[in-house]
Design a protein around this motif. Sequence first.
Motif, PDB file in Angstrom:
ATOM      1  N   PHE A 165       0.825  -1.214   0.000  1.00  0.00           N
ATOM      2  CA  PHE A 165       0.000   0.000   0.000  1.00  0.00           C
ATOM      3  C   PHE A 165       0.865   1.272   0.000  1.00  0.00           C
ATOM      4  O   PHE A 165       0.797   2.090  -0.922  1.00  0.00           O
ATOM      5  N   ILE A 166       1.715   1.420   1.007  1.00  0.00           N
ATOM      6  CA  ILE A 166       2.520   2.647   1.097  1.00  0.00           C
ATOM      7  C   ILE A 166       3.637   2.642   0.052  1.00  0.00           C
ATOM      8  O   ILE A 166       3.890   3.635  -0.626  1.00  0.00           O
TER       9      ILE A 166
ATOM     10  N   ASP B 132       7.854  -9.719  -2.191  1.00  0.00           N
ATOM     11  CA  ASP B 132       7.543 -11.154  -2.320  1.00  0.00           C
ATOM     12  C   ASP B 132       6.029 -11.397  -2.459  1.00  0.00           C
ATOM     13  O   ASP B 132       5.588 -12.535  -2.467  1.00  0.00           O
TER      14      ASP B 132
ATOM     15  N   SER C 141       3.673 -11.150  -0.458  1.00  0.00           N
ATOM     16  CA  SER C 141       2.971 -11.825   0.641  1.00  0.00           C
ATOM     17  C   SER C 141       1.700 -11.059   1.004  1.00  0.00           C
ATOM     18  O   SER C 141       0.641 -11.666   1.160  1.00  0.00           O
ATOM     19  N   THR C 142       1.804  -9.740   1.137  1.00  0.00           N
ATOM     20  CA  THR C 142       0.580  -8.932   1.277  1.00  0.00           C
ATOM     21  C   THR C 142       0.472  -7.907   0.152  1.00  0.00           C
ATOM     22  O   THR C 142      -0.563  -7.265   0.005  1.00  0.00           O
ATOM     23  N   GLY C 143       1.536  -7.744  -0.616  1.00  0.00           N
ATOM     24  CA  GLY C 143       1.523  -6.785  -1.729  1.00  0.00           C
ATOM     25  C   GLY C 143       0.666  -7.308  -2.874  1.00  0.00           C
ATOM     26  O   GLY C 143       0.339  -8.494  -2.926  1.00  0.00           O
TER      27      GLY C 143
ATOM     28  N   GLY D 206      10.827 -11.307  -5.029  1.00  0.00           N
ATOM     29  CA  GLY D 206      11.632 -12.124  -4.117  1.00  0.00           C
ATOM     30  C   GLY D 206      11.593 -11.541  -2.725  1.00  0.00           C
ATOM     31  O   GLY D 206      11.047 -10.452  -2.504  1.00  0.00           O
TER      32      GLY D 206
ATOM     33  N   LEU E 279      10.410  -0.890   3.480  1.00  0.00           N
ATOM     34  CA  LEU E 279       9.023  -1.039   3.939  1.00  0.00           C
ATOM     35  C   LEU E 279       8.583  -2.489   4.059  1.00  0.00           C
ATOM     36  O   LEU E 279       7.534  -2.770   4.632  1.00  0.00           O
ATOM     37  N   ALA E 280       9.345  -3.410   3.443  1.00  0.00           N
ATOM     38  CA  ALA E 280       8.898  -4.806   3.432  1.00  0.00           C
ATOM     39  C   ALA E 280       8.795  -5.324   4.862  1.00  0.00           C
ATOM     40  O   ALA E 280       9.726  -5.199   5.652  1.00  0.00           O
ATOM     41  N   ALA E 281       7.643  -5.884   5.181  1.00  0.00           N
ATOM     42  CA  ALA E 281       7.450  -6.435   6.520  1.00  0.00           C
ATOM     43  C   ALA E 281       6.163  -7.235   6.539  1.00  0.00           C
ATOM     44  O   ALA E 281       5.270  -7.006   5.727  1.00  0.00           O
TER      45      ALA E 281
ATOM     46  N   TYR F 137      10.838 -12.051   9.156  1.00  0.00           N
ATOM     47  CA  TYR F 137      10.925 -11.042   8.085  1.00  0.00           C
ATOM     48  C   TYR F 137      11.168  -9.650   8.637  1.00  0.00           C
ATOM     49  O   TYR F 137      11.880  -8.856   8.041  1.00  0.00           O
TER      50      TYR F 137
ATOM     51  N   THR G 196      10.962   2.107   7.861  1.00  0.00           N
ATOM     52  CA  THR G 196       9.615   2.411   8.341  1.00  0.00           C
ATOM     53  C   THR G 196       9.289   1.545   9.546  1.00  0.00           C
ATOM     54  O   THR G 196       9.289   0.330   9.475  1.00  0.00           O
ATOM     55  N   SER G 197       9.018   2.232  10.646  1.00  0.00           N
ATOM     56  CA  SER G 197       8.611   1.547  11.862  1.00  0.00           C
ATOM     57  C   SER G 197       7.149   1.889  12.139  1.00  0.00           C
ATOM     58  O   SER G 197       6.437   2.338  11.230  1.00  0.00           O
TER      59      SER G 197
ATOM     60  N   LYS H 114       9.733  -4.635  15.200  1.00  0.00           N
ATOM     61  CA  LYS H 114       9.965  -3.295  14.641  1.00  0.00           C
ATOM     62  C   LYS H 114      10.876  -2.482  15.568  1.00  0.00           C
ATOM     63  O   LYS H 114      11.689  -1.686  15.110  1.00  0.00           O
TER      64      LYS H 114
ATOM     65  N   ASN I  99      -1.164   4.669  11.688  1.00  0.00           N
ATOM     66  CA  ASN I  99      -2.378   4.412  10.900  1.00  0.00           C
ATOM     67  C   ASN I  99      -2.504   5.251   9.625  1.00  0.00           C
ATOM     68  O   ASN I  99      -3.276   6.213   9.564  1.00  0.00           O
TER      69      ASN I  99
HETATM   70  N1  LIG Z   1      -0.093   1.275   6.864  1.00  0.00           N
HETATM   71  C1  LIG Z   1       0.130   1.691   8.083  1.00  0.00           C
HETATM   72  O1  LIG Z   1      -0.702   2.321   8.689  1.00  0.00           O
HETATM   73  C2  LIG Z   1       1.437   1.408   8.763  1.00  0.00           C
HETATM   74  C3  LIG Z   1       1.542   1.744  10.112  1.00  0.00           C
HETATM   75  C4  LIG Z   1       2.743   1.492  10.751  1.00  0.00           C
HETATM   76  C5  LIG Z   1       3.814   0.972  10.065  1.00  0.00           C
HETATM   77  N2  LIG Z   1       3.688   0.655   8.755  1.00  0.00           N
HETATM   78  C6  LIG Z   1       4.866   0.078   8.097  1.00  0.00           C
HETATM   79  O2  LIG Z   1       4.952   0.544   6.764  1.00  0.00           O
HETATM   80  C7  LIG Z   1       5.454  -0.476   5.915  1.00  0.00           C
HETATM   81  C8  LIG Z   1       4.506  -0.678   4.743  1.00  0.00           C
HETATM   82  O3  LIG Z   1       3.229  -1.052   5.229  1.00  0.00           O
HETATM   83  P1  LIG Z   1       1.954  -1.130   4.305  1.00  0.00           P
HETATM   84  O4  LIG Z   1       0.819  -0.619   5.087  1.00  0.00           O
HETATM   85  O5  LIG Z   1       2.224  -0.571   2.978  1.00  0.00           O
HETATM   86  O6  LIG Z   1       1.751  -2.700   4.240  1.00  0.00           O
HETATM   87  P2  LIG Z   1       1.683  -3.678   2.954  1.00  0.00           P
HETATM   88  O7  LIG Z   1       1.384  -5.031   3.467  1.00  0.00           O
HETATM   89  O8  LIG Z   1       0.738  -3.136   1.962  1.00  0.00           O
HETATM   90  O9  LIG Z   1       3.164  -3.569   2.422  1.00  0.00           O
HETATM   91  C9  LIG Z   1       4.207  -4.420   2.853  1.00  0.00           C
HETATM   92  C10 LIG Z   1       4.849  -4.982   1.604  1.00  0.00           C
HETATM   93  O10 LIG Z   1       5.985  -5.747   1.957  1.00  0.00           O
HETATM   94  C11 LIG Z   1       5.974  -6.952   1.186  1.00  0.00           C
HETATM   95  N3  LIG Z   1       6.771  -7.922   1.928  1.00  0.00           N
HETATM   96  C12 LIG Z   1       6.489  -8.495   3.122  1.00  0.00           C
HETATM   97  N4  LIG Z   1       7.482  -9.323   3.485  1.00  0.00           N
HETATM   98  C13 LIG Z   1       8.415  -9.259   2.502  1.00  0.00           C
HETATM   99  C14 LIG Z   1       9.669  -9.886   2.290  1.00  0.00           C
HETATM  100  N5  LIG Z   1      10.163 -10.741   3.188  1.00  0.00           N
HETATM  101  N6  LIG Z   1      10.364  -9.610   1.161  1.00  0.00           N
HETATM  102  C15 LIG Z   1       9.861  -8.747   0.242  1.00  0.00           C
HETATM  103  N7  LIG Z   1       8.678  -8.143   0.392  1.00  0.00           N
HETATM  104  C16 LIG Z   1       7.963  -8.377   1.503  1.00  0.00           C
HETATM  105  C17 LIG Z   1       4.514  -7.309   1.058  1.00  0.00           C
HETATM  106  O11 LIG Z   1       4.255  -8.201   0.007  1.00  0.00           O
HETATM  107  C18 LIG Z   1       3.912  -5.928   0.844  1.00  0.00           C
HETATM  108  O12 LIG Z   1       3.895  -5.592  -0.514  1.00  0.00           O
HETATM  109  C19 LIG Z   1       5.612  -1.724   6.784  1.00  0.00           C
HETATM  110  O13 LIG Z   1       6.970  -1.849   7.167  1.00  0.00           O
HETATM  111  C20 LIG Z   1       4.767  -1.425   8.005  1.00  0.00           C
HETATM  112  O14 LIG Z   1       5.269  -2.043   9.146  1.00  0.00           O
HETATM  113  C21 LIG Z   1       2.519   0.839   8.092  1.00  0.00           C
END
Ligand SMILES: NC(=O)c1ccc[n+]([C@@H]2O[C@H](COP(=O)([O-])OP(=O)(O)OC[C@H]3O[C@@H](n4cnc5c(N)ncnc54)[C@H](O)[C@@H]3O)[C@@H](O)[C@H]2O)c1
Length: 460
Positions: A144-145, A165, A167-169, A188, A209-211, A228, A250-251, A286, A311
Amino acid sequence: MDNPRILIIDDDKDATDLISARLKSHGFLVSVTNIPEDAFEFIKENTPDLIILDLVMPGVDGSEILRKIRLDKKTREVPVIVLTAKLDQSDKVSAFNLGAQDYITKPYEPEEFLARVKVALKGASHGAVAKKIKNILITGGAGFIGSALARRLLAEEYKVAVIDDFSTGRRENIQDMLNHKNFSLIVGSITDETILSKAVEGSDLIYHLAATVGVKNVIEKPLDTVIYDTIGSSIVLKYASAKGIKVVLTSTSEVYGKSKKYPFKEDDDVVIGPPDVNRWSYACSKLLDEFFAIGYYRERALPVVIIRFFNIVGPGQVGRYGMVIPRFFKAALQNQPIYVYGDGKQARCFTYIDDAIDIMLKLSQSQKAVGEVINLGSKNLISIKDLAQEIKRITRSSSKIVFEPYQKYYGSRFQDVKKRVPDLAKLKKISGVTPQTTLPEILKKMKRYFEENPKELDRI
Ligand SMILES: NC(=O)c1ccc[n+]([C@@H]2O[C@H](COP(=O)([O-])OP(=O)(O)OC[C@H]3O[C@@H](n4cnc5c(N)ncnc54)[C@H](O)[C@@H]3O)[C@@H](O)[C@H]2O)c1
């Protein structure tokens, strides 16, 4: 600033004579040395207002000196101009990443030199340096971000590589960029060191950002979360550090845990629950990432910026991993029950994605942000119950709002956080801005987005 004090570390006598004479004639106090030890002796006695450093001197590693300058408390904030006969692109980028404000190549033109010294003394980066960042790696860039960040960077003409990878992307998040000439996708995991080291190789800046994210996901996969979100991050930092590539990490506000001290300030103590409550695997991981990043910064002078998101919401976010706004919109627009977990009194501050991206870019370009942990959130505080009612109201939905125990979704040992409010003083001080989109505006934008993209509701 009266008579600024300038320290020149350079072995080229002709060049330093020329520069010092020019600077002295404009009232600068200039000291020159070509011996690093003498330079640090000088720094012990006096704090210079500006350091001019020749990066390539025989038998001296200029990058190492720059690293030491950035590690020394006295000179951490002092602007540095890097000098050299010729620099290749990767030297320029690593000098910039190590905190140089500007670089100047020979032959020096005294007037131009003087002008750039004046710019550097104001603590500003010379435009030419900032533009040298060309290749950007986003880990988790199909999320998303990450995808919103990639789109914005492409619009600003950077080259963007994404590693994800999935996983949630989602492919839908990056579909519009796949054919862009400046976009590349590496499928990957960040834990695959062969893939990651290659991806890092050509990068000038990394947004990490991957997590494993989302309450539901984390609760179901605490082991993935730890693997991860800690080992993955440590690998990213390790390869970035080997090349001196700045990392924006990104935490999350989750790291404050169950703290009841509001608002949450970056240097507050954290109150994290026990390890057999799966939810805390995310906060703990984190937090460990932050320790990793700060360690790399303090011991290896790797430039890092740590951003704690609160959020973030906007188009492209999905609800199936526990994110509340897309989940409520889906239910409301389909006139299905809107499930609120617990009593709904838990409250959060929501930040619109465009504000978050603007501020991320500002922070990643700010020298003041280097080595810092910074909250990125808004003042849009609302209880989840009120949020459900508001989404129901604006969508004119006939949905019922149904309260369900957390345990039904997240198991018997679930613990929630009552309220999360960021202290934004540090963000304001460093970036000069805070998110401005109000909650009614955010909800209006989200409503319009789902109305214009009804298929998105099926993907939530
Ligand atoms: N959205 C929020 O409100 C929020 C709040 C606090 C922190 N964050 C942090 O921001 C970052 C992005 O969050 P988001 O909301 O976009 O979530 P998201 O799930 O949309 O994005 C995370 C991306 O990381 C990828 N990913 C996960 N594990 C991976 C790996 N081992 N190798 C490669 N890719 C991997 C997923 O496929 C996904 O595309 C994260 O680190 C999250 O902890 C987000």
